[in-house]
Design a protein around this motif. Structure first.
Motif, PDB file in Angstrom:
ATOM      1  N   ASP A   1      96.254  76.045  37.120  1.00 22.06           N
ATOM      2  CA  ASP A   1      95.950  76.771  38.358  1.00 22.06           C
ATOM      3  C   ASP A   1      94.764  76.158  39.090  1.00 22.06           C
ATOM      4  OD1 ASP A   1      96.065  79.114  40.202  1.00 22.06           O
ATOM      5  OD2 ASP A   1      94.140  79.576  39.262  1.00 22.06           O
ATOM      6  N   ILE A   2      93.724  75.821  38.350  1.00 22.91           N
ATOM      7  CA  ILE A   2      92.506  75.286  38.979  1.00 22.91           C
ATOM      8  C   ILE A   2      92.740  73.873  39.510  1.00 22.91           C
ATOM      9  CG2 ILE A   2      90.091  74.671  38.551  1.00 22.91           C
ATOM     10  CD1 ILE A   2      90.077  76.837  36.381  1.00 22.91           C
ATOM     11  N   ALA A   3      93.615  73.102  38.866  1.00 24.35           N
ATOM     12  CA  ALA A   3      93.829  71.703  39.252  1.00 24.35           C
ATOM     13  C   ALA A   3      94.381  71.550  40.655  1.00 24.35           C
ATOM     14  CB  ALA A   3      94.763  71.027  38.246  1.00 24.35           C
ATOM     15  N   THR A   4      94.942  72.621  41.214  1.00 21.73           N
ATOM     16  CA  THR A   4      95.499  72.546  42.573  1.00 21.73           C
ATOM     17  C   THR A   4      94.451  72.834  43.646  1.00 21.73           C
ATOM     18  OG1 THR A   4      96.162  74.885  42.467  1.00 21.73           O
ATOM     19  CG2 THR A   4      97.754  73.254  41.714  1.00 21.73           C
ATOM     20  N   ARG A   5      93.231  73.186  43.237  1.00 26.82           N
ATOM     21  CA  ARG A   5      92.195  73.523  44.215  1.00 26.82           C
ATOM     22  C   ARG A   5      91.662  72.266  44.911  1.00 26.82           C
ATOM     23  NH1 ARG A   5      90.548  78.656  42.268  1.00 26.82           N
ATOM     24  NH2 ARG A   5      92.474  79.592  41.471  1.00 26.82           N
ATOM     25  N   ASP A   6      91.097  72.477  46.100  1.00 26.17           N
ATOM     26  CA  ASP A   6      90.622  71.349  46.913  1.00 26.17           C
ATOM     27  C   ASP A   6      89.480  70.597  46.243  1.00 26.17           C
ATOM     28  OD1 ASP A   6      92.468  71.980  48.828  1.00 26.17           O
ATOM     29  OD2 ASP A   6      91.074  73.152  50.060  1.00 26.17           O
ATOM     30  N   TYR A   7      88.566  71.317  45.572  1.00 29.72           N
ATOM     31  CA  TYR A   7      87.424  70.626  44.993  1.00 29.72           C
ATOM     32  C   TYR A   7      87.834  69.730  43.823  1.00 29.72           C
ATOM     33  CZ  TYR A   7      87.718  74.903  42.131  1.00 29.72           C
ATOM     34  OH  TYR A   7      88.157  75.951  41.361  1.00 29.72           O
ATOM     35  N   VAL A   8      88.934  70.063  43.154  1.00 25.52           N
ATOM     36  CA  VAL A   8      89.439  69.185  42.097  1.00 25.52           C
ATOM     37  C   VAL A   8      90.075  67.951  42.726  1.00 25.52           C
ATOM     38  CG1 VAL A   8      91.041  68.999  40.161  1.00 25.52           C
ATOM     39  CG2 VAL A   8      89.778  71.123  40.533  1.00 25.52           C
ATOM     40  N   THR A   9      90.794  68.143  43.826  1.00 26.57           N
ATOM     41  CA  THR A   9      91.395  67.011  44.532  1.00 26.57           C
ATOM     42  C   THR A   9      90.322  66.049  45.019  1.00 26.57           C
ATOM     43  OG1 THR A   9      93.232  68.419  45.259  1.00 26.57           O
ATOM     44  CG2 THR A   9      92.890  66.340  46.439  1.00 26.57           C
ATOM     45  N   MET A  10      89.233  66.585  45.552  1.00 24.48           N
ATOM     46  CA  MET A  10      88.130  65.740  46.010  1.00 24.48           C
ATOM     47  C   MET A  10      87.511  64.973  44.846  1.00 24.48           C
ATOM     48  SD  MET A  10      87.955  65.996  49.246  1.00 24.48           S
ATOM     49  CE  MET A  10      86.359  65.200  49.470  1.00 24.48           C
ATOM     50  N   ALA A  11      87.402  65.612  43.698  1.00 23.73           N
ATOM     51  CA  ALA A  11      86.851  64.922  42.528  1.00 23.73           C
ATOM     52  C   ALA A  11      87.755  63.772  42.104  1.00 23.73           C
ATOM     53  CB  ALA A  11      86.675  65.911  41.383  1.00 23.73           C
ATOM     54  N   ARG A  12      89.052  63.976  42.192  1.00 23.45           N
ATOM     55  CA  ARG A  12      89.983  62.899  41.870  1.00 23.45           C
ATOM     56  C   ARG A  12      89.832  61.739  42.844  1.00 23.45           C
ATOM     57  NH1 ARG A  12      95.619  66.271  40.850  1.00 23.45           N
ATOM     58  NH2 ARG A  12      95.257  66.819  38.643  1.00 23.45           N
TER      59      ARG A  12
ATOM     60  N   ARG B   1      87.270  60.886  44.415  1.00 29.67           N
ATOM     61  CA  ARG B   1      86.012  60.170  44.165  1.00 29.67           C
ATOM     62  C   ARG B   1      86.105  59.251  42.966  1.00 29.67           C
ATOM     63  NH1 ARG B   1      83.679  65.343  45.264  1.00 29.67           N
ATOM     64  NH2 ARG B   1      83.436  65.683  43.009  1.00 29.67           N
ATOM     65  N   GLY B   2      87.222  59.333  42.243  1.00 25.71           N
ATOM     66  CA  GLY B   2      87.416  58.461  41.102  1.00 25.71           C
ATOM     67  C   GLY B   2      86.796  58.955  39.820  1.00 25.71           C
ATOM     68  N   GLU B   3      86.501  60.252  39.738  1.00 25.88           N
ATOM     69  CA  GLU B   3      85.907  60.797  38.519  1.00 25.88           C
ATOM     70  C   GLU B   3      86.936  60.791  37.382  1.00 25.88           C
ATOM     71  OE1 GLU B   3      83.923  64.507  38.914  1.00 25.88           O
ATOM     72  OE2 GLU B   3      82.987  64.009  40.844  1.00 25.88           O
ATOM     73  N   SER B   4      86.443  60.595  36.177  1.00 28.52           N
ATOM     74  CA  SER B   4      87.314  60.566  35.005  1.00 28.52           C
ATOM     75  C   SER B   4      87.821  61.970  34.690  1.00 28.52           C
ATOM     76  CB  SER B   4      86.552  60.015  33.792  1.00 28.52           C
ATOM     77  OG  SER B   4      85.478  60.881  33.444  1.00 28.52           O
ATOM     78  N   ALA B   5      88.876  62.035  33.867  1.00 28.78           N
ATOM     79  CA  ALA B   5      89.429  63.329  33.482  1.00 28.78           C
ATOM     80  C   ALA B   5      88.387  64.167  32.743  1.00 28.78           C
ATOM     81  CB  ALA B   5      90.667  63.121  32.608  1.00 28.78           C
ATOM     82  N   TRP B   6      87.602  63.525  31.893  1.00 29.87           N
ATOM     83  CA  TRP B   6      86.569  64.253  31.152  1.00 29.87           C
ATOM     84  C   TRP B   6      85.520  64.824  32.100  1.00 29.87           C
ATOM     85  CZ3 TRP B   6      85.845  66.278  26.552  1.00 29.87           C
ATOM     86  CH2 TRP B   6      84.551  66.636  26.160  1.00 29.87           C
ATOM     87  N   SER B   7      85.143  64.049  33.126  1.00 27.85           N
ATOM     88  CA  SER B   7      84.147  64.510  34.094  1.00 27.85           C
ATOM     89  C   SER B   7      84.681  65.672  34.921  1.00 27.85           C
ATOM     90  CB  SER B   7      83.741  63.356  35.011  1.00 27.85           C
ATOM     91  OG  SER B   7      82.822  63.801  35.996  1.00 27.85           O
ATOM     92  N   VAL B   8      85.951  65.585  35.353  1.00 28.84           N
ATOM     93  CA  VAL B   8      86.545  66.670  36.128  1.00 28.84           C
ATOM     94  C   VAL B   8      86.629  67.934  35.277  1.00 28.84           C
ATOM     95  CG1 VAL B   8      88.648  67.450  37.288  1.00 28.84           C
ATOM     96  CG2 VAL B   8      87.834  65.116  37.622  1.00 28.84           C
ATOM     97  N   MET B   9      87.005  67.764  34.022  1.00 26.03           N
ATOM     98  CA  MET B   9      87.102  68.930  33.151  1.00 26.03           C
ATOM     99  C   MET B   9      85.738  69.600  32.968  1.00 26.03           C
ATOM    100  SD  MET B   9      88.172  69.180  29.132  1.00 26.03           S
ATOM    101  CE  MET B   9      86.477  68.783  28.655  1.00 26.03           C
TER     102      MET B   9
END
Length: 295
Positions: A178-189, A191-199
């Motif tokens: 559910d959270i992965a569809t939010r805009d701030y997660v998309t922006m983090a992606r 920016r090239g952040e790693s999966a561990w950093s996004v989590m």
């Protein structure tokens, strides 16, 4: 001085108002939990006898002012053993559930965020573990550890974590999807952040309420699991005053002196009821739903 004098009633009144606004189940559960925590922290200092002390009274004697929960067949005071066992049961329950929460949250959040083959393979493994009844899974884990580790508190903590981590991971995965569809997660992606950093930066803070309720729910069932293992002889070793083990030791005396079984049984039941009431109230406060029948 006048300002500080006026603020004290306002602050106390605000806290009273907040307390009244909390669900009744939360208040009742919190009071029960605080009572157990106080006994666990202070009990060893005021318990009448040591948990393994013998010759405290007449063996198999019933309730009395000196022995509220009677005396077992080894002439040990059951009330003192129940008091000494409080911190053991609570510590093992919280430690095992906390470890399960950490492992389950990491696996679930990564699975929900990464998706693909990683999510598919991991979910099939978790579903296989969840399909095994939790007590059977615990017994398999203990048998696999070997007799040399039997009765070790660390093993009990690891078993509790193993039983609950897959269930916690499933809830964490649902929150992550559910959270992965939010805009701030998309922006983090982007920016090239790693999966561990996004989590760590995006998913975990926003899944806190779900994980908090899940932790409280699993912690409510952990004493039952630990008590079941002790009753079956796969938990802690005697003379440790673990409540499930005490029930098992005294079950043959239930007709002669039933209080020796009812004492630790009531202690275990009250802790579980307090944790479940607290969890139900906490879920309502956080706007979550919880199924107390789902172990």
């Amino acid at each position: 001085m006048a300002v500080s004098t006026d603020m004290a009633p306002r602050v106390s009144g605000k806290w009273r108002s907040l307390w009244r606004q909390t669900p009744q189940s939360f208040r009742i559960g919190l009071v029960i939990l605080l009572l157990h925590l106080i006994i666990a922290a202070t009990g060893p200092f005021w318990a009448p006898y040591g948990f393994s002390q013998m010759q405290t009274g007449i063996p198999l004697s019933g309730m009395s002012w000196k022995h509220p929960f009677g005396v077992d067949q080894l002439s040990r005071d059951v009330f003192s053993r129940v008091v000494h066992g409080a911190h053991i049961v609570i510590l093992l329950s919280l430690s095992g559930t906390a470890l399960g929460l950490v492992v389950g949250a990491i696996l679930g959040l990564l699975s929900g965020y990464i998706g693909g083959w990683f999510d598919t393979v991991l979910q099939r493994l978790l579903e296989a573990l969840i399909s095994i009844p939790f007590l059977v899974l615990a017994l398999i884990a203990i048998a696999s550890a070997g007799p040399q580790l039997s009765g070790n508190p660390v093993l009990v903590v690891l078993v509790v974590a193993l039983v609950y981590a897959p269930r916690i991971a499933r809830m964490a995965r649902a929150a992550a999807i559910d959270i992965a569809t939010r805009d701030y997660v998309t922006m983090a992606r982007l920016r090239g952040e790693s999966a561990w950093s996004v989590m760590r930066r995006e998913l975990l803070p926003n899944a806190t309420s779900v994980l908090l309720v899940e932790f409280a729910l699993r912690a409510g069932y952990a004493p039952v699991l630990i008590g079941s293992l002790g009753f079956l002889g796969f938990g802690l070793r005697p003379p440790t005053p673990e409540w499930g083990l005490m029930i098992s030791e005294n079950r043959a005396l239930i007709i002669i002196t039933p209080i020796t079984v009812l004492g630790p049984g009531l202690a275990l039941a009250s802790l579980v009821v307090g944790l479940n009431l607290f969890t139900e109230g906490l879920a309502r406060i956080l706007g979550r739903t919880v199924r107390l029948g789902n172990q």
